[in-house]
Each structure stands twice: as structure tokens, then as C-alpha cells.
Design a protein around this motif. Structure first.
Motif, mmCIF file in Angstrom:
data_model
loop_
_atom_site.group_PDB
_atom_site.id
_atom_site.type_symbol
_atom_site.label_atom_id
_atom_site.label_comp_id
_atom_site.label_asym_id
_atom_site.label_seq_id
_atom_site.Cartn_x
_atom_site.Cartn_y
_atom_site.Cartn_z
ATOM 1 N N LEU A 1 -64.792 23.378 -6.087
ATOM 2 C CA LEU A 1 -63.397 23.060 -6.410
ATOM 3 C C LEU A 1 -62.713 22.444 -5.190
ATOM 4 O O LEU A 1 -63.029 22.797 -4.044
ATOM 5 C CB LEU A 1 -62.645 24.320 -6.847
ATOM 6 C CG LEU A 1 -63.058 24.911 -8.197
ATOM 7 C CD1 LEU A 1 -62.471 26.308 -8.393
ATOM 8 C CD2 LEU A 1 -62.599 23.987 -9.335
ATOM 9 N N THR A 2 -61.780 21.534 -5.439
ATOM 10 C CA THR A 2 -61.119 20.867 -4.308
ATOM 11 C C THR A 2 -59.599 21.083 -4.345
ATOM 12 O O THR A 2 -58.840 20.362 -3.712
ATOM 13 C CB THR A 2 -61.409 19.350 -4.327
ATOM 14 O OG1 THR A 2 -61.023 18.856 -5.619
ATOM 15 C CG2 THR A 2 -62.874 19.057 -4.055
ATOM 16 N N ARG A 3 -59.195 22.047 -5.156
ATOM 17 C CA ARG A 3 -57.753 22.317 -5.265
ATOM 18 C C ARG A 3 -57.517 23.823 -5.206
ATOM 19 O O ARG A 3 -58.238 24.588 -5.868
ATOM 20 C CB ARG A 3 -57.248 21.756 -6.591
ATOM 21 C CG ARG A 3 -55.759 21.726 -6.756
ATOM 22 C CD ARG A 3 -55.354 21.055 -8.062
ATOM 23 N NE ARG A 3 -55.720 19.658 -8.109
ATOM 24 C CZ ARG A 3 -56.590 19.139 -8.981
ATOM 25 N NH1 ARG A 3 -57.183 19.904 -9.870
ATOM 26 N NH2 ARG A 3 -56.871 17.863 -8.965
ATOM 27 N N VAL A 4 -56.536 24.242 -4.416
ATOM 28 C CA VAL A 4 -56.188 25.660 -4.353
ATOM 29 C C VAL A 4 -54.731 25.810 -4.776
ATOM 30 O O VAL A 4 -53.861 25.098 -4.273
ATOM 31 C CB VAL A 4 -56.344 26.221 -2.916
ATOM 32 C CG1 VAL A 4 -55.776 27.634 -2.821
ATOM 33 C CG2 VAL A 4 -57.807 26.233 -2.494
ATOM 34 N N VAL A 5 -54.478 26.702 -5.706
ATOM 35 C CA VAL A 5 -53.110 27.009 -6.107
ATOM 36 C C VAL A 5 -52.902 28.488 -5.796
ATOM 37 O O VAL A 5 -53.667 29.338 -6.262
ATOM 38 C CB VAL A 5 -52.884 26.722 -7.605
ATOM 39 C CG1 VAL A 5 -51.511 27.216 -8.045
ATOM 40 C CG2 VAL A 5 -53.015 25.224 -7.889
ATOM 41 N N ALA A 6 -51.903 28.784 -4.967
ATOM 42 C CA ALA A 6 -51.702 30.172 -4.556
ATOM 43 C C ALA A 6 -50.321 30.656 -4.958
ATOM 44 O O ALA A 6 -49.382 29.867 -5.075
ATOM 45 C CB ALA A 6 -51.900 30.301 -3.053
ATOM 46 N N GLY A 7 -50.206 31.945 -5.188
ATOM 47 C CA GLY A 7 -48.915 32.519 -5.548
ATOM 48 C C GLY A 7 -48.896 34.008 -5.261
ATOM 49 O O GLY A 7 -49.919 34.601 -4.938
ATOM 50 N N GLY A 8 -47.698 34.605 -5.376
ATOM 51 C CA GLY A 8 -47.540 36.032 -5.106
ATOM 52 C C GLY A 8 -46.799 36.248 -3.804
ATOM 53 O O GLY A 8 -46.787 35.367 -2.925
ATOM 54 N N GLY A 9 -46.210 37.425 -3.675
ATOM 55 C CA GLY A 9 -45.348 37.718 -2.530
ATOM 56 C C GLY A 9 -45.964 37.457 -1.175
ATOM 57 O O GLY A 9 -45.300 36.953 -0.262
ATOM 58 N N VAL A 10 -47.268 37.745 -1.004
ATOM 59 C CA VAL A 10 -47.889 37.602 0.320
ATOM 60 C C VAL A 10 -48.059 36.118 0.692
ATOM 61 O O VAL A 10 -48.221 35.777 1.864
ATOM 62 C CB VAL A 10 -49.228 38.375 0.394
ATOM 63 C CG1 VAL A 10 -49.824 38.317 1.785
ATOM 64 C CG2 VAL A 10 -49.029 39.828 -0.006
ATOM 65 N N VAL A 11 -47.974 35.230 -0.297
ATOM 66 C CA VAL A 11 -48.077 33.799 0.006
ATOM 67 C C VAL A 11 -46.808 33.330 0.750
ATOM 68 O O VAL A 11 -46.745 32.228 1.280
ATOM 69 C CB VAL A 11 -48.391 32.984 -1.273
ATOM 70 C CG1 VAL A 11 -48.447 31.500 -1.007
ATOM 71 C CG2 VAL A 11 -49.740 33.449 -1.838
ATOM 72 N N ALA A 12 -45.815 34.210 0.827
ATOM 73 C CA ALA A 12 -44.644 33.905 1.675
ATOM 74 C C ALA A 12 -45.003 34.108 3.150
ATOM 75 O O ALA A 12 -44.241 33.717 4.036
ATOM 76 C CB ALA A 12 -43.477 34.814 1.297
ATOM 77 N N ASN A 13 -46.158 34.685 3.423
ATOM 78 C CA ASN A 13 -46.551 34.963 4.818
ATOM 79 C C ASN A 13 -46.807 33.677 5.597
ATOM 80 O O ASN A 13 -47.568 32.806 5.165
ATOM 81 C CB ASN A 13 -47.812 35.843 4.824
ATOM 82 C CG ASN A 13 -48.221 36.213 6.232
ATOM 83 O OD1 ASN A 13 -49.028 35.528 6.848
ATOM 84 N ND2 ASN A 13 -47.636 37.270 6.751
ATOM 85 N N SER A 14 -46.198 33.582 6.781
ATOM 86 C CA SER A 14 -46.250 32.320 7.537
ATOM 87 C C SER A 14 -47.675 31.956 7.952
ATOM 88 O O SER A 14 -48.076 30.790 7.865
ATOM 89 C CB SER A 14 -45.336 32.390 8.762
ATOM 90 O OG SER A 14 -45.694 33.504 9.538
#
Ligand code: KG4
Ligand code: ZN
Length: 337
Positions: A263-276
Motif C-alpha cells: 500500500l502507498t497511502r496511510v490514513v490515520a485518525g484518533g486522539g493520539v494522531v494529535a501527537n506532534s
């Protein structure tokens, strides 16, 4: 189609109106953070009682913000799983009652899928992609081929990533919510100050699974002897070293899954994805298109529920009024490759 999305799975009471799955007309998020702070964690009974008190105002505000009246919407979407059951039941029952009163279709949606839908509210995204959901309750790596086609290939075998942030922060009294506090403290800490373990789950079915309880225990046990609560510097170093290790655990699995699946695409979500640090590392992935939501859409919100709900309702897929709340993640795990 304008869909009202309602989210009450944990400690955010949220309602949003989203047009055609993309355009956010309103997104009201009433957070309970301050009320759970004295306990350094979400107290389920307090959470559900607050949802009961707040939901009517939050939903009304979402209509006001969108300059719409209740009959202007075309359907109602609500989180039914996974989450705190008492909290989920408030949103679910409210949504059912409103759907009945307005004679509008209603759909119960999965919170994990909705988190991965959040970037769709801001970007054009195509399938397939590697879905990375990192929140306080879950850590899920999946192969997503359609809005409702998701093969889970990795999860946590113990604590969720956000849960580890919250528990480490609670133990050292670093602040609440733990993830935000650790992220902030890490800014001036040395990530190399302590060397924490990276559990080597890499065989067979566990190839993409993560484990956070070992890291959490190592941080708590090993550091108690060095720690002096009054020493700002050691707090910063603990935070930065832990954050570094927590992100490493996840990135290793993400890179492995990308390599194996092609795969060549990453989609991320969720509270921890706010982590810098996690955002930085995800965006630095080579030869990969990374899509992550802006900060306000990482944590729980009604917009991701209304956005995802549109795709079901558009296809005429509705939920039965007997649908129940569930604490569990839907069993959609498949072996991969
Ligand atoms: O998605 P979310 O709002 O609720 C769940 O579905 O669990 O995620 C909440 C989690 C908490 O564990 C919180 O500590 C974590 O997200 N979090 C962060 C950050 N902001 C929130 N973790 C690390 N760094 C952050 N900046
Ligand atoms: Zn969530």
C-alpha cells in the motif's frame, strides 16, 4: 444530504451536521475533560450522566450553528460501538427518539471506522489505504478498501496507545489528559534520556500487533527510583523518552505493514494522531501519501459520525431501532497477507 452526527462514546458530547459526507455545517464538541480531571481519567458513570444532561443543548447548538431547523436534515447517524456502554446508550437512545419524532432515517456507525473517515472531511482520498487508528481506547492497523470494508491486520494485545500515555501521565502526576500533557512536556525533554523496550511481536498473526503494557510498566517501574516529582527536568525527560518509545512501537508496525501489503497511502485518525511526534513521523514516511486530520478532528467529534453516516444512508442502508450499544470492537479481523 444533510446528516446529523451524534457522538457520545466517551467523554466528548458532540453533535454535528455534515452535508454530503464532506462539508461540515456545524461541529459542536462539549468536552468533559475538566470534570474528569480530579480523577485523572474518565469515570464512566460521571460521563454518562453528563451526556444525559448535555445532549439536548449540544444537538440544539449544532442546528443553530448550521442555521438549520430540525426538519432540514435528511438523516441521523450515531456512534453505537465501541465505547463506554452507558455513554453510548445516551447518544443512541437520543438519536432513535429524534429519528422517530422527525420521521428521518437513522444509522448506527462504528467509532473506529468513523475516526478513519475524519480525514475525508478535509481531503480527497482514494482507496485502498492502510488505516491507522490510535486513540485512548484502541490501536488498530487495517487495510481499508471501501468506506465500510476494513480488514483489521493489527491491534494492541493489551493497552491502547493513548491508554499508555494516560496511565504513565497519571502515575507521575504529569497532567490530564495524559497524551496532551506528555506531548507538551516532551518539547523540552531529552528523548534519549532513557532507553525503553520495544516489544518484539513480529511472528505469525502478531506481525502488525502492538503491545503497550510492557512499555508502560517499564516506564513506571524503572523510573520510580530516579524520579523526583519536584524535578521538572526529569519529568520532561521521562515524557520525551516514553513518547519516543511509544511512537517507535507504532511506526515499526506501520512500516512493516506498508512493505508487506504494497500500500502507498496511510490514513490515520484518533486522539493520539494529535501527537506532534507521531504526526511528524507519519508525514515523513517515504514514497507514501499520508493523510491525517487537523487537530480538532483527531479527537472524538460528531462530524466524523455524520460524514461516515452519509455513505450508508445515501445507499439506503439504515439501522433497525433495536440496534444496541456495544463496548467491543466489531470482529472484522482478517489474517493478512
Ligand atoms: O480519539 P479520542 O478522543 O478518544 C477515544 O476514542 O479514545 O482519543 C483520546 C486519547 C487519550 O488517550 C489522549 O491522551 C490521547 O488521545 N491524546 C494524545 C494527544 N492528544 C490526545 N496522545 C498523545 N499526544 C497528544 N497530543
Ligand atoms: Zn475516539
Amino acid at each position: 444530504m444533510k446528516i446529523l452526527g451524534i457522538e457520545t462514546s466517551c467523554d466528548e458530547c458532540s453533535a454535528s451536521i455534515v452535508e454530503d459526507g464532506r462539508r461540515i455545517l456545524s461541529n459542536v464538541v462539549a468536552t468533559q475533560i475538566e470534570l474528569h480531571k480530579p480523577y485523572s481519567g474518565v469515570v464512566p458513570e460521571i460521563a454518562s450522566r453528563l451526556h444525559t444532561e448535555w445532549i439536548m443543548t449540544v444537538v440544539k447548538d449544532s442546528f443553530k450553528q448550521a442555521s438549520l431547523n430540525m426538519y432540514d436534515i435528511d438523516g441521523i447517524a450515531v456512534t453505537s460501538r465501541p465505547g463506554l456502554v452507558g455513554s453510548l446508550l445516551v447518544g443512541l437512545s437520543f438519536a432513535k427518539g429524534l429519528a422517530l419524532a422527525l420521521n428521518k432515517p437513522f444509522i448506527a456507525v462504528d467509532h473506529i471506522r468513523a475516526h478513519l473517515y475524519a480525514p475525508y472531511l478535509e481531503y480527497d482520498i482514494s482507496y485502498p489505504y492502510l488505516g491507522v487508528l490510535v486513540s485512548g481506547g484502541h490501536t488498530v492497523i487495517s487495510k481499508v478498501t471501501e468506506f465500510d470494508e476494513m480488514d483489521v491486520i493489527g491491534t494492541t494485545i493489551d493497552d491502547a496507545c493513548g491508554e499508555a500515555f494516560d496511565k504513565v501521565a497519571k502515575h507521575y502526576g504529569l497532567g490530564y489528559p495524559g497524551g496532551i500533557a506528555i506531548d507538551k512536556l516532551s518539547e523540552k525533554g531529552n528523548p534519549g534520556a532513557f532507553d525503553f523496550p520495544n516489544p518484539s511481536l513480529h511472528k505469525g498473526d502478531h506481525r502488525y500487533d502492538v503491545s503497550y503494557s510492557g512499555l508502560k510498566t517499564a516506564v513506571i517501574n524503572q523510573l520510580d527510583q530516579f524520579w523526583n516529582g519536584k524535578d521538572e527536568k526529569s519529568n520532561k525527560n521521562i515524557a520525551a523518552s516514553f513518547q519516543r518509545a511509544a511512537v517507535n512501537i507504532l511506526m515499526l508496525r506501520i512500516k512493516r505493514a506498508l512493505k508487506d501489503t504494497g500500500l502507498t497511502r496511510v490514513v490515520a485518525g484518533g486522539g493520539v494522531v494529535a501527537n506532534s511526534l507521531l504526526r511528524k513521523e507519519l508525514l515523513a514516511l517515504k514514497n507514501v501519501e499520508t493523510l491525517i486530520p487537523s487537530m480538532s478532528l483527531c479527537t472524538d467529534n460528531g462530524a466524523m459520525i455524520g460524514g461516515l453516516g452519509f455513505h450508508y444512508l445515501e445507499r439506503g442502508i439504515e439501522s433497525d431501532f433495536s440496534v444496541n450499544a456495544s463496548a467491543r470492537v466489531q470482529a472484522f479481523r482478517k489474517k493478512y497477507p
